[in-house]
Design a protein around this motif. Structure first.
Motif, PDB file in Angstrom:
ATOM      1  N   LEU A  63       7.899  23.040  -2.321  1.00 41.38           N
ATOM      2  CA  LEU A  63       9.117  23.287  -1.553  1.00 41.38           C
ATOM      3  C   LEU A  63      10.265  22.461  -2.098  1.00 41.38           C
ATOM      4  O   LEU A  63      10.058  21.359  -2.602  1.00 41.38           O
ATOM      5  N   ASP A  64      11.477  22.962  -1.947  1.00 46.76           N
ATOM      6  CA  ASP A  64      12.666  22.153  -2.202  1.00 46.76           C
ATOM      7  C   ASP A  64      12.910  21.365  -0.913  1.00 46.76           C
ATOM      8  O   ASP A  64      13.336  21.916   0.093  1.00 46.76           O
ATOM      9  N   LEU A  65      12.596  20.085  -0.931  1.00 47.93           N
ATOM     10  CA  LEU A  65      12.682  19.255   0.267  1.00 47.93           C
ATOM     11  C   LEU A  65      14.074  18.672   0.512  1.00 47.93           C
ATOM     12  O   LEU A  65      14.249  17.903   1.453  1.00 47.93           O
ATOM     13  N   ASP A  66      15.043  19.052  -0.282  1.00 51.79           N
ATOM     14  CA  ASP A  66      16.418  18.602  -0.040  1.00 51.79           C
ATOM     15  C   ASP A  66      16.804  19.054   1.376  1.00 51.79           C
ATOM     16  O   ASP A  66      16.568  20.210   1.745  1.00 51.79           O
ATOM     17  N   PRO A  67      17.384  18.152   2.193  1.00 50.97           N
ATOM     18  CA  PRO A  67      17.731  18.505   3.576  1.00 50.97           C
ATOM     19  C   PRO A  67      18.631  19.729   3.709  1.00 50.97           C
ATOM     20  O   PRO A  67      18.599  20.402   4.737  1.00 50.97           O
ATOM     21  N   ARG A  68      19.397  20.054   2.681  1.00 54.58           N
ATOM     22  CA  ARG A  68      20.239  21.258   2.741  1.00 54.58           C
ATOM     23  C   ARG A  68      19.398  22.524   2.642  1.00 54.58           C
ATOM     24  O   ARG A  68      19.781  23.570   3.149  1.00 54.58           O
ATOM     25  N   GLU A  69      18.247  22.433   1.986  1.00 55.46           N
ATOM     26  CA  GLU A  69      17.356  23.580   1.819  1.00 55.46           C
ATOM     27  C   GLU A  69      16.232  23.600   2.846  1.00 55.46           C
ATOM     28  O   GLU A  69      15.753  24.657   3.227  1.00 55.46           O
ATOM     29  N   PHE A  70      15.778  22.421   3.252  1.00 55.23           N
ATOM     30  CA  PHE A  70      14.687  22.276   4.222  1.00 55.23           C
ATOM     31  C   PHE A  70      15.190  21.354   5.328  1.00 55.23           C
ATOM     32  O   PHE A  70      14.995  20.143   5.287  1.00 55.23           O
ATOM     33  N   PRO A  71      15.880  21.931   6.328  1.00 61.61           N
ATOM     34  CA  PRO A  71      16.551  21.121   7.353  1.00 61.61           C
ATOM     35  C   PRO A  71      15.576  20.425   8.303  1.00 61.61           C
ATOM     36  O   PRO A  71      14.373  20.649   8.268  1.00 61.61           O
ATOM     37  N   ALA A  72      16.147  19.604   9.180  1.00 59.74           N
ATOM     38  CA  ALA A  72      15.363  18.774  10.102  1.00 59.74           C
ATOM     39  C   ALA A  72      14.486  19.568  11.052  1.00 59.74           C
ATOM     40  O   ALA A  72      13.599  19.004  11.658  1.00 59.74           O
ATOM     41  N   ASP A  73      14.677  20.851  11.194  1.00 58.54           N
ATOM     42  CA  ASP A  73      13.798  21.651  12.055  1.00 58.54           C
ATOM     43  C   ASP A  73      13.000  22.664  11.243  1.00 58.54           C
ATOM     44  O   ASP A  73      12.470  23.622  11.774  1.00 58.54           O
ATOM     45  N   GLY A  74      12.894  22.418   9.919  1.00 59.07           N
ATOM     46  CA  GLY A  74      12.192  23.345   9.045  1.00 59.07           C
ATOM     47  C   GLY A  74      10.680  23.208   9.134  1.00 59.07           C
ATOM     48  O   GLY A  74      10.145  22.136   9.396  1.00 59.07           O
ATOM     49  N   ALA A  75      10.000  24.318   8.915  1.00 67.32           N
ATOM     50  CA  ALA A  75       8.538  24.335   8.866  1.00 67.32           C
ATOM     51  C   ALA A  75       8.124  25.347   7.805  1.00 67.32           C
ATOM     52  O   ALA A  75       8.705  26.427   7.719  1.00 67.32           O
ATOM     53  N   ALA A  76       7.138  24.976   6.991  1.00 66.59           N
ATOM     54  CA  ALA A  76       6.694  25.881   5.931  1.00 66.59           C
ATOM     55  C   ALA A  76       5.266  25.572   5.528  1.00 66.59           C
ATOM     56  O   ALA A  76       4.783  24.457   5.675  1.00 66.59           O
ATOM     57  N   ARG A  77       4.623  26.578   4.990  1.00 74.64           N
ATOM     58  CA  ARG A  77       3.302  26.437   4.393  1.00 74.64           C
ATOM     59  C   ARG A  77       3.534  26.322   2.889  1.00 74.64           C
ATOM     60  O   ARG A  77       4.350  27.043   2.324  1.00 74.64           O
ATOM     61  N   THR A  78       2.817  25.392   2.240  1.00 69.32           N
ATOM     62  CA  THR A  78       3.031  25.154   0.815  1.00 69.32           C
ATOM     63  C   THR A  78       1.781  24.533   0.194  1.00 69.32           C
ATOM     64  O   THR A  78       0.743  24.416   0.845  1.00 69.32           O
ATOM     65  N   ILE A  79       1.915  24.120  -1.047  1.00 66.79           N
ATOM     66  CA  ILE A  79       0.878  23.375  -1.756  1.00 66.79           C
ATOM     67  C   ILE A  79       1.478  22.011  -2.103  1.00 66.79           C
ATOM     68  O   ILE A  79       2.578  21.925  -2.639  1.00 66.79           O
ATOM     69  N   ILE A  80       0.743  20.941  -1.770  1.00 69.55           N
ATOM     70  CA  ILE A  80       1.142  19.585  -2.146  1.00 69.55           C
ATOM     71  C   ILE A  80      -0.051  18.957  -2.845  1.00 69.55           C
ATOM     72  O   ILE A  80      -1.151  18.930  -2.281  1.00 69.55           O
TER      73      ILE A  80
END
Length: 143
Positions: free
Chosen positions: A70-87
């Motif tokens: 994910l692009d974790l920059d707050p502009r792309e992934f805001p404070a109420d964001g939720a996503a499924r990904t691979i870490i």
């Protein structure tokens, strides 16, 4: 009655817990949150299927960015964001909260995931805490 369900890609605080939507038409209720089971919806208990970790600190997004799709920059992934990904090559759910990031992973990969996060976060001064099911992350609790 129940809590309002957030739209796809968002997390919302509800009744002492959280509700996340990381797939269209599906929600994950954590803690004491209650979801609406109406209109043919079903509620399934997944409490033993997932382990949670709360990571916090001013550089938390930077610490995870190197191994997160994910692009974790707050502009792309805001404070109420939720996503499924691979870490770190492990399936994960990420929820951005005011108190930091909530990371959920299958119980089967939790030990590896914890060890990886602990090592990756250390140079960035990021705090890592296990996330108990009843935690109210909206208030910054981590136990």
């Amino acid at each position: 009655g129940g809590a309002a369900l957030p739209p796809f890609g968002r997390v919302a605080a509800a009744a002492g817990g959280l509700i996340l939507c990381v797939r269209p038409g599906r929600w994950l209720a954590l803690g004491a949150a209650t979801a609406v089971a109406a209109n043919g919806n079903a509620v399934v208990d997944l409490s033993s299927a997932l382990c949670g970790f709360h990571v916090a600190g001013p550089r938390v997004r930077e610490a995870l960015a190197r191994s997160c799709r994910l692009d974790l920059d707050p502009r792309e992934f805001p404070a109420d964001g939720a996503a499924r990904t691979i870490i770190a090559q492990v399936s994960a759910i990420v929820a951005a909260l005011p108190s930091g990031l909530l990371l959920l992973t299958p119980s089967t990969t939790a030990r590896h995931f914890h060890e990886w996060i602990a090592g990756a976060a250390r140079p960035f001064g990021v705090a890592l805490m296990p996330a108990a099911v009843g935690t109210d992350f909206s208030r910054g609790e981590t136990t």
